[in-house]
Design a protein around this motif. Sequence first.
Motif, short mmCIF file in Angstrom:
data_model
loop_
_atom_site.label_atom_id
_atom_site.label_comp_id
_atom_site.label_asym_id
_atom_site.label_seq_id
_atom_site.Cartn_x
_atom_site.Cartn_y
_atom_site.Cartn_z
N ARG A 75 0.11 10.62 4.03
CA ARG A 75 -0.19 9.44 3.77
C ARG A 75 0.32 8.32 4.25
N VAL A 76 -0.73 7.16 4.75
CA VAL A 76 -0.18 6.70 6.36
C VAL A 76 -1.03 5.13 5.99
N SER A 77 0.15 4.40 6.22
CA SER A 77 0.84 3.06 5.77
C SER A 77 -0.26 2.46 6.53
N TYR A 78 -0.39 1.44 6.68
CA TYR A 78 -1.28 0.19 7.26
C TYR A 78 -0.92 -1.41 6.19
N PHE A 87 0.36 -7.12 2.38
CA PHE A 87 0.49 -5.98 1.28
C PHE A 87 0.12 -4.55 2.41
N THR A 88 0.39 -3.31 1.83
CA THR A 88 0.44 -2.18 2.22
C THR A 88 -0.64 -1.76 1.96
N VAL A 89 -1.77 -1.36 2.72
CA VAL A 89 -2.64 0.01 2.38
C VAL A 89 -1.89 1.43 2.72
N VAL A 90 -1.69 2.02 1.47
CA VAL A 90 -1.66 3.57 2.41
C VAL A 90 -2.72 4.48 1.82
#
Length: 481
Positions: A75-78, A87-90
Amino acid sequence: MTDESLEGLDGTWSDESEWDEVDQGVLLDDEEAPRPQPVLAVVGRPNVGKSTLVNRLLGRREAVVQDQPGVTRDRVSYDALWNGRRFTVVDTGGWEPDAKGLQASVASQAEMAMRTADAVLLVVDGKVGATGTEEAVARVLRRSKCPVLLVANKVDDQRGAGDIHDLWSLGLGEPMPMSGLHGRGSGDVLDRVLEALPETPRDSFGASSGPRKVALVGKPNVGKSSLLNQLTGEDRSVVHDVAGTTVDPVDSLVELDNQVWRFVDTAGMRKRVNTASGTEYYAWLRTKAAIEAAEVAIVLIDGSEPITEQDLRVITMVVEAGRALVIAYNKWDLVDDDRRRQLEKEIDRDLIRVRWAERVNVSARTGRSVAKLAPTLRTALESWDTRVPTGRLNGWLNELVAAYPPPARGGRQPKIKFATQAQSRPPTLVLFTTGFLEAGYRRFLERKFRETFGFTGSPVRISVRVRERNDKSKGKGKGRR
């Protein structure tokens, strides 16, 4: 290591007064402590275009995309921005029920993302419709307490939008048509995302403390993901005995020695960039970006095996990026006395240019000495942040040059007129001279500088500004008679 061609600093100068501003020290501003951001988890079965859709939502190419299923595993956060809200997209790997082996670890990462997110975006292939996998995911999501949005991806035209009504049967509300490839419907999806996300995240652990950024790098299969899991106390990264399991950088907030750190687990670099292709090429780019975004890098080396060219290439990459450096020798539980003596010889031979780096011997499998990482990280970062006052620096330099003057070049001996530390992060010395200084003398200055002021764990850059000769034109004029 010295940098003989530091852009913007190496060159010429005409007068010390020109550099009054440099004399004050051009220090890099500290970044503001990051504000907590709500988290959107993007989930779905393999090959429905999640990473392509994530790139479209971000408005930039971040997630690794390739025409084969299973490229994304962790799972990678952007960080994302839409209509003024951050906001953060995972992005997650493909979720499949009853998965085995490596795919079971990938699925567990997706499940963890669903449990910890503030909203979930379930991606379905609009051309295929709902399968048994989507129905299993929907059953899990209907029991969750966070909002769930349903997106039918790969809907490239209006004709395809009419074929998604069957997705109502998943019980997750109205399906939204979108094309991650072409961008159709992405604005409407982002508007719905902002409506679903809360203003602040449910879990803001460590968000207000401004954690220091640590990149975990090394060649494939040296145990980077295992070390991150050991530090976090959970299966944060997918671990498998197949080299190259990690593709995207994976970031985690880790509390270590009563301090919160932001660790980024990166892909192992197995090839030179000019020979890499496909997933490996983009993984290399993201690893490079992760190093440049970090403040300190832990280069993990397999202590039970000889130091390789790949290890040296990764270390060089960190030093050239100007980041603080900690070298961790992993798998120390497999190192016997003979191997320990051989490793010391390899370090003296191969790592002589980075003898200033912090070193620690660890075992990601047993947890041996991982607690020692925090003190070494603090030491390296303290050096990386330090600036020596100009007066003290010049007093030291005058004494050193008087005892060890620079070698003559072209029959003339250069003089060092003035010096300043132009910046920290990394520490950068600028020397104003009457002539060029040989690379060997720069290395000598760096070594003596470290002996006096420390800077353990941080690279030090030395740049030379050679004074322009103001009488050149006069000399030329006198010669024309």
